[in-house]
Design an enzyme around this catalytic site. Structure first.
Site: not given
Ligand SMILES: [Zn+2]
Length: 320
Positions: A83-84, A189, A225, A265
């Site tokens: 990821d990233h 986040g 999220s 994600n």
């Molecule tokens: Zn991301």
């Protein structure tokens, strides 16, 4: 079954009209929780990790052990994804350690954090694709800036630059990425939007427009999220200090899937419930020092949250 590539997993998701959850793991215990959820839910899964985000001294050791653990779940259809990846070398290292998919996030300059030019993004992404495709590995790129803080300490939510559908078509043509992270209203986040309505900001029409330009490329939702409020409350009731924040609600995610999102994600939610369970247990049992007693509660919480997301995204039961 052996590890599969991101393209294989998302092609099946496209055919089935569902999305595959990509769950961030920082250690082997968390990977266990995610894989157990996948096995019990009969769901395909993307196990993902960010370079540098683990508690071990040797990242190569961690990646090798992670791969061994994922492969040992031979009845689970799993992608091992970086990821990233912000540097070319991170992606190459992950491929050398057996990852079947990597994300190169060249949408930002790794040193300054500023949005990078389209040309820079194309050049770096294409170089990773050339290396990865020659080895049968999938690549996810990012266009537009999704913004937001990866940790609460990072502070403010940054401005989001939405992905332009025509530029997305150019980007895919020039880079040949398998999947594309799009900026369509989400934020990274646990500090997202400071009002409950903020969780409603997904641009469904924009997702549909981008998808119509990219029939062979799979769209990825980052920063999606939900920030479960009960987990935030539990953390704060047991010594934590998370600010008020709201994420993306279930209805929005499901509308996103209907509009063409195939990978979602989920980094923050499982870590919130993990932390909430850990803080609660330590507060309730202040004399407990046995790790087997301390860790079972957060691991169970993470497994349950992961299984819930698999049901919500429609991936549960797809490998039955
Ligand atoms: Zn991301």
């Amino acid at each position: 079954m052996p590890l599969i590539t991101l393209r294989e997993a998302l092609t099946a998701a496209e055919d089935g009209g569902y999305a595959v959850g990509a769950f961030n793991v920082s250690d082997l215990n968390q990977a266990y929780s995610v894989l157990e959820a996948a096995r019990q839910s009969k769901s395909p899964v993307i196990v993902q990790s960010i370079a540098g985000m683990n508690p071990y001294a040797d990242e190569g050791w961690w990646w090798d052990r992670l791969r061994e653990l994922v492969v040992s779940y031979d009845d689970v259809s799993a992608v091992l994804h970086l990821d990233h990846g912000s540097r070319y070398t991170d992606c190459i290292r992950a491929i050398e350690h057996g990852f079947t998919s990597v994300m190169i996030d060249a949408s930002r300059d790794v040193k300054t954090g500023e949005a990078s030019t389209f040309e820079h993004n194309v050049e770096l992404t294409r170089s990773v694709v050339e290396y990865a495709h020659a080895r049968g590995v999938s690549v996810e790129g990012e266009l537009g800036t999704i913004g937001g803080a990866e940790t609460p300490e990072d502070g403010v939510v940054e401005e989001i630059v939405f992905t332009d559908p025509m530029q997305a078509a150019d980007f895919v043509r020039l880079t040949d990425v398998d999947a594309l992270a799009v900026a369509v209203g989400t934020s990274h986040g646990s500090v997202k939007f400071t009002d409950a309505e903020g969780g409603q900001r997904l641009r469904i029409g924009l997702i549909e427009k981008i998808k119509s330009e990219l029939p062979q490329t799979y769209l990825v939702l980052h920063g999606s999220s939900s920030v479960p409020q009960d987990a935030v409350a539990t953390i704060n009731a047991n010594g934590g200090s998370l600010p008020e924040s709201y994420g993306l609600n279930l209805e929005q995610k499901q509308e996103g899937i209907a509009a063409g999102i195939r990978k979602i994600n989920q980094g923050t939610d499982s870590h919130l419930v993990w932390t909430a369970a850990l803080r609660e247990l330590l507060a309730k049992r202040p004399s407990e020092v046995e790790p087997s007693q301390i860790l079972s509660s957060p691991l169970t919480a993470m497994q349950e949250l992961t299984a819930q997301r698999m049901r919500e995204f429609g991936s549960a039961g797809q490998t039955a």
